[in-house]
Design a protein around this motif. Structure first.
Motif, PDB file in Angstrom:
ATOM      1  N   VAL A  16       0.811  -1.213   0.000  1.00 10.18           N
ATOM      2  CA  VAL A  16       0.000   0.000   0.000  1.00 10.18           C
ATOM      3  C   VAL A  16       0.845   1.264   0.000  1.00 10.18           C
ATOM      4  N   TRP A  17       1.946   1.279   0.722  1.00  9.17           N
ATOM      5  CA  TRP A  17       2.742   2.496   0.823  1.00  9.17           C
ATOM      6  C   TRP A  17       3.243   3.006  -0.531  1.00  9.17           C
ATOM      7  N   PRO A  18       3.687   2.159  -1.443  1.00  5.80           N
ATOM      8  CA  PRO A  18       4.051   2.689  -2.772  1.00  5.80           C
ATOM      9  C   PRO A  18       2.876   3.372  -3.470  1.00  5.80           C
ATOM     10  N   LEU A  19       1.667   2.862  -3.264  1.00  2.00           N
ATOM     11  CA  LEU A  19       0.485   3.476  -3.863  1.00  2.00           C
ATOM     12  C   LEU A  19       0.211   4.841  -3.237  1.00  2.00           C
ATOM     13  N   ILE A  20       0.400   4.937  -1.931  1.00  4.76           N
ATOM     14  CA  ILE A  20       0.209   6.205  -1.236  1.00  4.76           C
ATOM     15  C   ILE A  20       1.193   7.240  -1.748  1.00  4.76           C
ATOM     16  N   ARG A  21       2.449   6.839  -1.884  1.00  7.57           N
ATOM     17  CA  ARG A  21       3.461   7.776  -2.381  1.00  7.57           C
ATOM     18  C   ARG A  21       3.127   8.242  -3.795  1.00  7.57           C
ATOM     19  N   THR A  22       2.656   7.323  -4.626  1.00  4.62           N
ATOM     20  CA  THR A  22       2.278   7.682  -5.994  1.00  4.62           C
ATOM     21  C   THR A  22       1.150   8.700  -6.007  1.00  4.62           C
ATOM     22  N   GLU A  23       0.139   8.482  -5.164  1.00  4.01           N
ATOM     23  CA  GLU A  23      -0.996   9.397  -5.133  1.00  4.01           C
ATOM     24  C   GLU A  23      -0.620  10.754  -4.554  1.00  4.01           C
ATOM     25  N   ARG A  24       0.227  10.774  -3.542  1.00  2.71           N
ATOM     26  CA  ARG A  24       0.679  12.054  -3.002  1.00  2.71           C
ATOM     27  C   ARG A  24       1.463  12.843  -4.051  1.00  2.71           C
ATOM     28  N   ALA A  25       2.355  12.156  -4.756  1.00  3.37           N
ATOM     29  CA  ALA A  25       3.151  12.831  -5.779  1.00  3.37           C
ATOM     30  C   ALA A  25       2.270  13.374  -6.898  1.00  3.37           C
ATOM     31  N   ALA A  26       1.269  12.603  -7.289  1.00  2.00           N
ATOM     32  CA  ALA A  26       0.356  13.053  -8.342  1.00  2.00           C
ATOM     33  C   ALA A  26      -0.424  14.284  -7.899  1.00  2.00           C
ATOM     34  N   LEU A  27      -0.853  14.295  -6.646  1.00  2.00           N
ATOM     35  CA  LEU A  27      -1.599  15.441  -6.141  1.00  2.00           C
ATOM     36  C   LEU A  27      -0.706  16.675  -6.063  1.00  2.00           C
ATOM     37  N   ALA A  28       0.524  16.501  -5.591  1.00  2.00           N
ATOM     38  CA  ALA A  28       1.460  17.626  -5.525  1.00  2.00           C
ATOM     39  C   ALA A  28       1.675  18.221  -6.916  1.00  2.00           C
ATOM     40  N   ALA A  29       1.788  17.360  -7.916  1.00  2.00           N
ATOM     41  CA  ALA A  29       1.968  17.844  -9.289  1.00  2.00           C
ATOM     42  C   ALA A  29       0.725  18.593  -9.775  1.00  2.00           C
ATOM     43  N   ASP A  30      -0.445  18.080  -9.433  1.00  2.00           N
ATOM     44  CA  ASP A  30      -1.692  18.691  -9.902  1.00  2.00           C
ATOM     45  C   ASP A  30      -1.931  20.084  -9.315  1.00  2.00           C
ATOM     46  N   VAL A  31      -1.434  20.316  -8.098  1.00  2.00           N
ATOM     47  CA  VAL A  31      -1.671  21.619  -7.467  1.00  2.00           C
ATOM     48  C   VAL A  31      -0.441  22.519  -7.524  1.00  2.00           C
ATOM     49  N   GLY A  32       0.555  22.093  -8.252  1.00  2.00           N
ATOM     50  CA  GLY A  32       1.821  22.821  -8.264  1.00  2.00           C
ATOM     51  C   GLY A  32       1.753  24.209  -8.852  1.00  2.00           C
ATOM     52  N   ASP A  33       0.791  24.461  -9.734  1.00  2.00           N
ATOM     53  CA  ASP A  33       0.712  25.760 -10.407  1.00  2.00           C
ATOM     54  C   ASP A  33      -0.612  26.476 -10.154  1.00  2.00           C
ATOM     55  N   LEU A  34      -1.221  26.241  -9.016  1.00  2.00           N
ATOM     56  CA  LEU A  34      -2.495  26.892  -8.720  1.00  2.00           C
ATOM     57  C   LEU A  34      -2.309  28.389  -8.513  1.00  2.00           C
ATOM     58  N   THR A  35      -3.333  29.130  -8.894  1.00  2.00           N
ATOM     59  CA  THR A  35      -3.339  30.576  -8.643  1.00  2.00           C
ATOM     60  C   THR A  35      -3.758  30.835  -7.198  1.00  2.00           C
ATOM     61  N   ALA A  36      -3.567  32.062  -6.766  1.00  2.00           N
ATOM     62  CA  ALA A  36      -3.985  32.443  -5.411  1.00  2.00           C
ATOM     63  C   ALA A  36      -5.484  32.204  -5.222  1.00  2.00           C
ATOM     64  N   GLU A  37      -6.263  32.505  -6.246  1.00  2.00           N
ATOM     65  CA  GLU A  37      -7.710  32.295  -6.162  1.00  2.00           C
ATOM     66  C   GLU A  37      -8.046  30.816  -6.050  1.00  2.00           C
ATOM     67  N   GLN A  38      -7.356  29.977  -6.804  1.00  2.00           N
ATOM     68  CA  GLN A  38      -7.617  28.539  -6.745  1.00  2.00           C
ATOM     69  C   GLN A  38      -7.293  27.959  -5.372  1.00  2.00           C
ATOM     70  N   TRP A  39      -6.253  28.451  -4.731  1.00  2.00           N
ATOM     71  CA  TRP A  39      -5.910  27.958  -3.402  1.00  2.00           C
ATOM     72  C   TRP A  39      -7.024  28.236  -2.389  1.00  2.00           C
ATOM     73  N   THR A  40      -7.801  29.277  -2.626  1.00  2.00           N
ATOM     74  CA  THR A  40      -8.873  29.627  -1.686  1.00  2.00           C
ATOM     75  C   THR A  40     -10.219  29.033  -2.092  1.00  2.00           C
ATOM     76  N   THR A  41     -10.254  28.253  -3.169  1.00  2.00           N
ATOM     77  CA  THR A  41     -11.486  27.596  -3.606  1.00  2.00           C
ATOM     78  C   THR A  41     -11.979  26.636  -2.526  1.00  2.00           C
ATOM     79  N   LEU A  42     -13.271  26.626  -2.278  1.00  2.00           N
ATOM     80  CA  LEU A  42     -13.824  25.666  -1.320  1.00  2.00           C
ATOM     81  C   LEU A  42     -13.713  24.261  -1.886  1.00  2.00           C
TER      82      LEU A  42
END
Length: 221
Positions: A16-42
């Motif tokens: 399971v841990w390799p899967l967790i690391r993969t999902e965390r890395a994917a999420l970090a990549a997906d939010v890497g270029d968010l705007t200030a407005e996107q960070w405050t999105t509900l």
């Protein structure tokens, strides 16, 4: 069927841990270029912003059993208060700092007194809490979301899921997951996972006589 090796290793966390690391890395990549407005999105999670949900994930990956128990005692067994306290600890002063703290825990195997599969579920569910409002799509491997669905269908730990789907038959139309009996709810495995963990908006992606009953059981995530 679900990969037998993942199923066999699930309790030990080795699969399971390799899967967790993969999902965390994917999420970090997906939010890497968010705007200030996107960070405050509900997000989809209890009125928290996208940034706050990311900090919540960081907090969960920074708490071992001893620190978790110390926090529970400090908050006088008010679990919601502890969640809020730990989130604030990891939020940082800027979105960039919030993201950097999350990136730091990508390889972490630190966890509260929960099974590793629960951490995978948290990563995927909260990842979607962030992605859906932002219109970001991730195509998860079906065996991974099936593992998470199988975990949640039998658990009310941390989040009520088993109780929410009582008296319903859930059937995935994109994989092998099926559980329960009663009025049918069918659709993508990911939508079933999100609905069984209380995200009512995902009921829009589901079909069957049991959908409205499931929707009525979805409250604050």
């Amino acid at each position: 069927m679900t990969d037998p090796k993942l199923t066999a290793d699930r309790s030990r966390g080795t699969g399971v841990w390799p899967l967790i690391r993969t999902e965390r890395a994917a999420l970090a990549a997906d939010v890497g270029d968010l705007t200030a407005e996107q960070w405050t999105t509900l997000s989809l999670c209890s009125g928290l912003t996208v940034r706050e949900v990311l900090a919540h994930l960081t907090a969960g990956a920074s708490l071992n059993t001893v620190r978790w128990l110390a926090g529970v005692i400090r908050c006088r067994f008010d679990f919601d208060k502890q969640v809020a306290m730990r989130l604030a600890e990891q939020l940082g002063t800027t979105p960039a700092e919030t993201l950097e703290r999350f990136r730091h825990i990508i390889p972490s195997e630190t966890k509260p007194p929960l099974p590793a599969i629960a951490m995978l579920g948290e990563t995927i569910v909260h990842g979607q809490d962030i992605r859906r409002p932002l219109g970001i799509r991730r195509d998860y491997p079906i065996e991974v979301v099936t593992l998470v669905a199988e975990y949640y269908q039998g658990s009310d730990l941390v989040v009520v899921a088993k109780g929410r789907i009582g008296g319903l038959e859930l059937v995935a139309d994109d994989g092998p997951f099926t559980t329960g009996s009663g009025p049918r709810v069918s659709g993508p495995t990911l939508a079933l996972v999100m609905a069984m963990t209380g995200r009512a908006t995902y009921c829009d992606d589901l079909d069957g006589d049991g959908v409205e009953l499931l929707r009525s059981r979805c409250g604050p995530a």
